[in-house]
Structures are given as C-alpha cells and as structure tokens.
Design a protein around this motif. Structure first.
Motif, PDB file in Angstrom:
ATOM      1  N   PRO A 246     -15.229  -1.053  -8.715  1.00 16.63           N
ATOM      2  CA  PRO A 246     -16.214  -0.722  -9.747  1.00 16.63           C
ATOM      3  C   PRO A 246     -15.605  -0.222 -11.043  1.00 16.63           C
ATOM      4  O   PRO A 246     -16.236  -0.309 -12.100  1.00 16.63           O
ATOM      5  CB  PRO A 246     -17.064   0.376  -9.081  1.00 16.63           C
ATOM      6  CG  PRO A 246     -16.205   0.926  -7.987  1.00 16.63           C
ATOM      7  CD  PRO A 246     -15.376  -0.214  -7.512  1.00 16.63           C
ATOM      8  N   SER A 247     -14.374   0.299 -10.973  1.00 14.07           N
ATOM      9  CA  SER A 247     -13.747   0.850 -12.173  1.00 14.07           C
ATOM     10  C   SER A 247     -12.229   0.844 -12.018  1.00 14.07           C
ATOM     11  O   SER A 247     -11.714   1.065 -10.916  1.00 14.07           O
ATOM     12  CB  SER A 247     -14.224   2.290 -12.414  1.00 14.07           C
ATOM     13  OG  SER A 247     -13.404   2.954 -13.358  1.00 14.07           O
ATOM     14  N   PRO A 248     -11.482   0.629 -13.116  1.00  8.81           N
ATOM     15  CA  PRO A 248     -10.024   0.722 -13.057  1.00  8.81           C
ATOM     16  C   PRO A 248      -9.532   2.112 -12.652  1.00  8.81           C
ATOM     17  O   PRO A 248      -8.388   2.282 -12.254  1.00  8.81           O
ATOM     18  CB  PRO A 248      -9.581   0.382 -14.487  1.00  8.81           C
ATOM     19  CG  PRO A 248     -10.717  -0.370 -15.077  1.00  8.81           C
ATOM     20  CD  PRO A 248     -11.949   0.207 -14.450  1.00  8.81           C
ATOM     21  N   ALA A 249     -10.427   3.112 -12.747  1.00 13.40           N
ATOM     22  CA  ALA A 249     -10.050   4.472 -12.373  1.00 13.40           C
ATOM     23  C   ALA A 249      -9.734   4.601 -10.886  1.00 13.40           C
ATOM     24  O   ALA A 249      -9.215   5.626 -10.448  1.00 13.40           O
ATOM     25  CB  ALA A 249     -11.170   5.443 -12.761  1.00 13.40           C
ATOM     26  N   VAL A 250     -10.030   3.550 -10.112  1.00 12.18           N
ATOM     27  CA  VAL A 250      -9.687   3.566  -8.687  1.00 12.18           C
ATOM     28  C   VAL A 250      -8.188   3.776  -8.504  1.00 12.18           C
ATOM     29  O   VAL A 250      -7.733   4.244  -7.458  1.00 12.18           O
ATOM     30  CB  VAL A 250     -10.154   2.267  -8.004  1.00 12.18           C
ATOM     31  CG1 VAL A 250      -9.322   1.075  -8.461  1.00 12.18           C
ATOM     32  CG2 VAL A 250     -10.083   2.392  -6.488  1.00 12.18           C
ATOM     33  N   ARG A 251      -7.409   3.461  -9.532  1.00 15.51           N
ATOM     34  CA  ARG A 251      -5.960   3.646  -9.441  1.00 15.51           C
ATOM     35  C   ARG A 251      -5.570   5.112  -9.325  1.00 15.51           C
ATOM     36  O   ARG A 251      -4.442   5.433  -8.936  1.00 15.51           O
ATOM     37  CB  ARG A 251      -5.280   3.003 -10.662  1.00 15.51           C
ATOM     38  CG  ARG A 251      -5.384   1.488 -10.671  1.00 15.51           C
ATOM     39  CD  ARG A 251      -4.809   0.883 -11.937  1.00 15.51           C
ATOM     40  NE  ARG A 251      -5.618   1.177 -13.112  1.00 15.51           N
ATOM     41  CZ  ARG A 251      -5.365   0.697 -14.335  1.00 15.51           C
ATOM     42  NH1 ARG A 251      -4.317  -0.104 -14.518  1.00 15.51           N
ATOM     43  NH2 ARG A 251      -6.152   0.990 -15.346  1.00 15.51           N
ATOM     44  N   PHE A 252      -6.494   6.003  -9.685  1.00 15.00           N
ATOM     45  CA  PHE A 252      -6.243   7.434  -9.544  1.00 15.00           C
ATOM     46  C   PHE A 252      -6.949   8.021  -8.326  1.00 15.00           C
ATOM     47  O   PHE A 252      -6.851   9.218  -8.059  1.00 15.00           O
ATOM     48  CB  PHE A 252      -6.714   8.189 -10.792  1.00 15.00           C
ATOM     49  CG  PHE A 252      -5.920   7.883 -12.029  1.00 15.00           C
ATOM     50  CD1 PHE A 252      -4.550   7.693 -11.967  1.00 15.00           C
ATOM     51  CD2 PHE A 252      -6.546   7.783 -13.264  1.00 15.00           C
ATOM     52  CE1 PHE A 252      -3.808   7.420 -13.115  1.00 15.00           C
ATOM     53  CE2 PHE A 252      -5.825   7.512 -14.415  1.00 15.00           C
ATOM     54  CZ  PHE A 252      -4.448   7.330 -14.343  1.00 15.00           C
ATOM     55  N   ALA A 253      -7.688   7.203  -7.598  1.00 16.12           N
ATOM     56  CA  ALA A 253      -8.452   7.697  -6.451  1.00 16.12           C
ATOM     57  C   ALA A 253      -7.542   7.935  -5.255  1.00 16.12           C
ATOM     58  O   ALA A 253      -6.485   7.311  -5.113  1.00 16.12           O
ATOM     59  CB  ALA A 253      -9.549   6.704  -6.085  1.00 16.12           C
ATOM     60  N   SER A 254      -7.961   8.841  -4.393  1.00 18.97           N
ATOM     61  CA  SER A 254      -7.181   9.140  -3.192  1.00 18.97           C
ATOM     62  C   SER A 254      -7.223   7.970  -2.224  1.00 18.97           C
ATOM     63  O   SER A 254      -8.231   7.278  -2.083  1.00 18.97           O
ATOM     64  CB  SER A 254      -7.753  10.385  -2.513  1.00 18.97           C
ATOM     65  OG  SER A 254      -7.113  10.622  -1.275  1.00 18.97           O
ATOM     66  N   ASN A 255      -6.102   7.753  -1.546  1.00 17.95           N
ATOM     67  CA  ASN A 255      -6.078   6.791  -0.448  1.00 17.95           C
ATOM     68  C   ASN A 255      -6.851   7.367   0.738  1.00 17.95           C
ATOM     69  O   ASN A 255      -6.993   8.589   0.864  1.00 17.95           O
ATOM     70  CB  ASN A 255      -4.642   6.500  -0.022  1.00 17.95           C
ATOM     71  CG  ASN A 255      -3.888   5.700  -1.060  1.00 17.95           C
ATOM     72  OD1 ASN A 255      -4.418   4.770  -1.637  1.00 17.95           O
ATOM     73  ND2 ASN A 255      -2.637   6.063  -1.308  1.00 17.95           N
ATOM     74  N   PRO A 256      -7.336   6.515   1.625  1.00 22.05           N
ATOM     75  CA  PRO A 256      -8.022   7.035   2.827  1.00 22.05           C
ATOM     76  C   PRO A 256      -7.117   7.983   3.607  1.00 22.05           C
ATOM     77  O   PRO A 256      -5.914   7.752   3.732  1.00 22.05           O
ATOM     78  CB  PRO A 256      -8.322   5.764   3.624  1.00 22.05           C
ATOM     79  CG  PRO A 256      -8.391   4.677   2.600  1.00 22.05           C
ATOM     80  CD  PRO A 256      -7.368   5.043   1.571  1.00 22.05           C
ATOM     81  N   LEU A 257      -7.706   9.053   4.105  1.00 19.60           N
ATOM     82  CA  LEU A 257      -6.935  10.060   4.828  1.00 19.60           C
ATOM     83  C   LEU A 257      -6.413   9.495   6.134  1.00 19.60           C
ATOM     84  O   LEU A 257      -7.151   8.870   6.902  1.00 19.60           O
ATOM     85  CB  LEU A 257      -7.796  11.290   5.095  1.00 19.60           C
ATOM     86  CG  LEU A 257      -8.346  11.991   3.843  1.00 19.60           C
ATOM     87  CD1 LEU A 257      -9.194  13.193   4.236  1.00 19.60           C
ATOM     88  CD2 LEU A 257      -7.207  12.418   2.910  1.00 19.60           C
ATOM     89  N   ALA A 258      -5.132   9.716   6.386  1.00 21.56           N
ATOM     90  CA  ALA A 258      -4.493   9.213   7.600  1.00 21.56           C
ATOM     91  C   ALA A 258      -3.227  10.002   7.843  1.00 21.56           C
ATOM     92  O   ALA A 258      -2.672  10.626   6.927  1.00 21.56           O
ATOM     93  CB  ALA A 258      -4.169   7.729   7.474  1.00 21.56           C
ATOM     94  N   THR A 259      -2.738   9.975   9.070  1.00 22.30           N
ATOM     95  CA  THR A 259      -1.459  10.597   9.400  1.00 22.30           C
ATOM     96  C   THR A 259      -0.794   9.832  10.528  1.00 22.30           C
ATOM     97  O   THR A 259      -1.472   9.284  11.407  1.00 22.30           O
ATOM     98  CB  THR A 259      -1.643  12.072   9.808  1.00 22.30           C
ATOM     99  OG1 THR A 259      -0.360  12.639  10.105  1.00 22.30           O
ATOM    100  CG2 THR A 259      -2.527  12.212  11.039  1.00 22.30           C
ATOM    101  N   GLY A 260       0.533   9.781  10.463  1.00 23.54           N
ATOM    102  CA  GLY A 260       1.310   9.200  11.550  1.00 23.54           C
ATOM    103  C   GLY A 260       1.962  10.270  12.406  1.00 23.54           C
ATOM    104  O   GLY A 260       2.692   9.968  13.356  1.00 23.54           O
ATOM    105  N   ALA A 261       1.688  11.551  12.087  1.00 25.78           N
ATOM    106  CA  ALA A 261       2.281  12.663  12.842  1.00 25.78           C
ATOM    107  C   ALA A 261       1.745  12.679  14.270  1.00 25.78           C
ATOM    108  O   ALA A 261       0.582  12.337  14.519  1.00 25.78           O
ATOM    109  CB  ALA A 261       1.974  13.985  12.149  1.00 25.78           C
ATOM    110  N   GLY A 262       2.591  13.084  15.203  1.00 24.89           N
ATOM    111  CA  GLY A 262       2.162  13.208  16.590  1.00 24.89           C
ATOM    112  C   GLY A 262       1.673  11.919  17.198  1.00 24.89           C
ATOM    113  O   GLY A 262       0.773  11.933  18.039  1.00 24.89           O
TER     114      GLY A 262
END
Length: 422
Positions: A246-262
């Motif tokens: 919807p907007s070029p500002a997506v380039r500053f948006a957070s990536n989906p939360l995820a972790t590879g720990a544990g």
C-alpha cells in the motif's frame, strides 16, 4: 583516466559475495572491498543470535546450505563461517580491512580513448570512471556495485537522546548477552524482531524487562509441524514487490516477529507477556523521574494479532485451493493485555534502542541517486540516473526477499547479467 578495475564491488556480506560469485562465473574482472572481514555485519548481532528462517533458505548461488540441519537455524558465528567458506570456494577477490570512505565519478574521464567511458574506439558507452577514496588509497573503477547491507544506520529517535541523559543507552547491535548487561530493569524501546528476541533472552535469564511495543506483525513459528517460512514461500510472500504494497513506507516496517532460538518457537507480544515481560505503549519522553509512554499498547497487540490470523487464514485457503486437507490452524488468545506502569528512571539499568535502521548512502557523492526515503532509485539494481552504478542487497530492490539469504542471489544474477552484457 584509465580504470584500475572493471567492476568494484563494495561490501563482502551475502550480497557482495553473491555478486562476486556471478562476476567470477561470467569472467568479469572485479575486486571486492570490505571495511572489516567477510560477513562481518553478522558479528554485530548478540552472542546467541540465530537465523529466523531455516537453514535451507540459504540459497546463495554456489553457496547453498548443505549441512545436516536444513530445518535448523544457524547461529551468529556459523553464519559468518558459512560466508567465509563461500568466499573461499571460488577464491573471491576480497580485500579485507579496506573501507570505502567516498565514491564519486569523474565525468571528464569518459572522453579519453581507452578509458572507462570508452570502448577503445573513442566511442562513449554512457558511463564514467568512478573514483573510490578508500582507507588504503584511491581506486578507479569502470562500474560499481554497492552491497553495503540492507540498512546501515541505527534509527535513533529524539526521545532516545532524551532518555540517554538519564540512563545508559545502547543500540540493538551493541547488546551481547544478559551477563554483559548492567544490573537493573532493562527497557527495550521498539518491539520489532530484534527487540523482542533480546527481551525474550533477558527475561528467561531472570532479568526485569520492559518492552515499549511497536506495531509488528506476529506469526506462528510452525503450522502443522511445518516451518512458517516454508508456508510463506508457498504463499508467494517473499516474492511480493513494492508495487504490491500500500505504501513505499513498508520499507521501514517491522518484519514479522520470529525467533530461531531454542530450536525456534512462537514469539510475539503475548508470549513475552506470558514470560513476564512488562509491556507499555511507545515511549514519548521522560517527565523527570519516569518514562512517559503513549496509551497505544492495544493497537500494537491488535496489529500483531491481525497479521497472525491473516497468515493462518492464507494457509487454510492455500491448502483448500490445492485440494489438500486444511491443517489445524493456531489461534491467539483473545484476552486483552494490560499495559504496565512505565518504569522509573532510577530503576533502569539500561535502555536498548531497537527502533530499526535507515539507509545511509551519503558517502556516495553523486546527486540524485536516492529517493526521499533514502533508498537507491534503481531498476533491477541499475541506478536510474547514473550509468555503471548498481546496487544489490537493498530492501525491496526487486522483491521482499531481495536482501535475504533466500533471495539476494537472484538479484545478484540479474545485476551481473547487465554488467556482463556491457
């Protein structure tokens, strides 16, 4: 002015190495300059850092993951080892410890026969010699590929400087481990991928942690025993383009939360709260004795919950469209999360600024190469205004996966195809 090298590649991370591999395969003369050592950017992560996507998504050309844990998540040092082994595998012409301090072009150089702007017959090819001032001297190149990472500069809102007058503040790349963190409550400003992973590690180490949440999308780690990254690949998530957003500002948006720990597990505002992390809205300032936070935690939680639900629904639709059984889809609890009281300044031992990063190309002394958000204006990696100048590893350069180990190789192939054709 005669060029010292045909193609100069700046940066020896995954983008620079992928470009170098393809240049080598195309027999194009080049050199790669790296201010530190190969893959050094990954060393800026904390001690226990792991990839948030499975190892099998490391798909560099000629440098794909081939270990025994394709569904595991490489640790920080293992990622660096992989990149160095990749560079060694094709004897990448990397000059480590050589920082490019500025880049400019010499427009007059294209007029001399045999120079970078000439094909040897006196005909201009539309490009100029580029002059790179480096920590070891001046280098002239006919073409340049800038591969300096997805984001180069920590985003430090004014409120962080206000807090720093009262409490020690570090950036997310300066955090190392719970043991290396001063006593006292830790406030993490920014609830994106890095901030939430650091918060999770600290709270599991018994530390008091407060997270000033941001509007980051959440997602399950696995659905029906399958990693979410594999589902997202099937959904075409990583192939989305900036035009799809919807907007070029997506380039500053957070990536989906995820972790590879544990071994990898769900990570979101709800899991943090369940582990004992205190959540507050985004920080707006200090009032002399306490941190001041906005009353917007509910909005941040809603964004995460909504993304979680949308991804699960998309997986259900995908399975139905393929005539496959729809797996049991996880759901987040509908309970409201109550914001904690903002911490007192005297209780804080440390503040971690996890507000993300911004591009930084000001060292390139060529006008008009970036847009109003600071990103290169380019098409398929080629600068829209400067012949001979290319980029790789830029967020959303072609698709969502452009800067990732999953997709940067595809972009590198496209960039080198253009270079080899000239």
């Amino acid at each position: 002015m005669r060029a010292d090298v045909d193609v100069l590649v700046i940066g020896a991370g995954q983008a620079g190495l992928a470009v170098s591999h393809e240049l080598d395969r195309a027999a194009v003369e080049h050199v790669v300059l790296e201010r530190d050592r190969v893959g050094a950017t990954w060393a800026d992560r904390w001690d226990s850092f792991r990839l948030v996507t499975p190892n099998h998504t490391i798909r560099l050309p000629g440098g794909e993951y081939s270990g025994t844990e394709p569904d595991g998540y490489l640790g920080r040092d293992e990622i660096g080892d992989h990149l160095r082994a990749y560079a060694d595998s094709f004897t990448a012409p990397v000059e480590e410890g050589t920082a490019v301090e500025s880049l400019r072009r010499d427009a007059d150089s294209a007029d001399s026969p045999g120079s970078a702007g000439s094909d040897g017959s006196g005909e201009r090819d539309g490009s100029d010699v580029f002059i790179a001032e480096t920590s070891t001297g001046r280098l002239r190149a006919r073409r340049v590929v800038v591969c300096t990472g997805a984001y180069q500069r920590e985003h430090r809102p004014a409120v962080i400087d206000e807090i720093a007058r009262e409490v020690p503040v570090i950036g997310a790349t300066e955090y190392r481990s719970p043991a290396a963190t001063p006593d006292g409550t830790v406030l993490i400003v920014g609830g994106g991928q890095s901030g939430c992973q650091i918060a999770s590690e600290l709270v599991h180490a018994g530390r008091e942690v407060v997270v000033a949440a941001s509007r980051a999308p959440a997602m399950p780690r696995r659905v029906d025993g399958r990693d979410i990254a594999d589902w997202l690949i099937d959904l075409g998530f990583f192939d989305q383009t900036l035009a799809d957003m919807p907007s070029p500002a997506v380039r500053f948006a957070s990536n989906p939360l995820a972790t590879g720990a544990g071994g990898g597990h769900d990570l979101n505002l709800r899991t943090l709260a369940a582990d004992g992390v205190r959540l507050i809205g985004h920080v707006t300032g200090v009032d002399g004795t306490r941190v001041v936070a906005a009353d917007d935690l509910a909005e941040s939680v809603a964004v995460g919950d909504g993304a979680f639900g949308e991804i699960c629904s998309a997986i259900g639709r995908l399975c139905a469209a393929r005539g496959l059984p729809v797996p049991g889809l996880p759901e987040l609890p509908a309970t409201e999360l109550t914001a904690a009281d903002p911490p007192g300044l005297a209780d804080l031992g440390l503040v971690v600024n996890a507000c993300g990063f911004r591009p930084a190309y000001d060292w390139i002394a060529i006008p008009g190469i970036v847009d109003d958000m600071g990103f290169p204006v380019q098409e398929n990696g080629a600068s829209a205004s400067v012949p001979g100048l290319f980029f790789a590893g830029v967020p959303w350069m072609r698709t969502r996966k452009s800067p990732l180990l999953l997709g940067v190789g595809e972009d590198a192939e496209i960039v080198v195809r253009q270079l080899a054709a000239r």
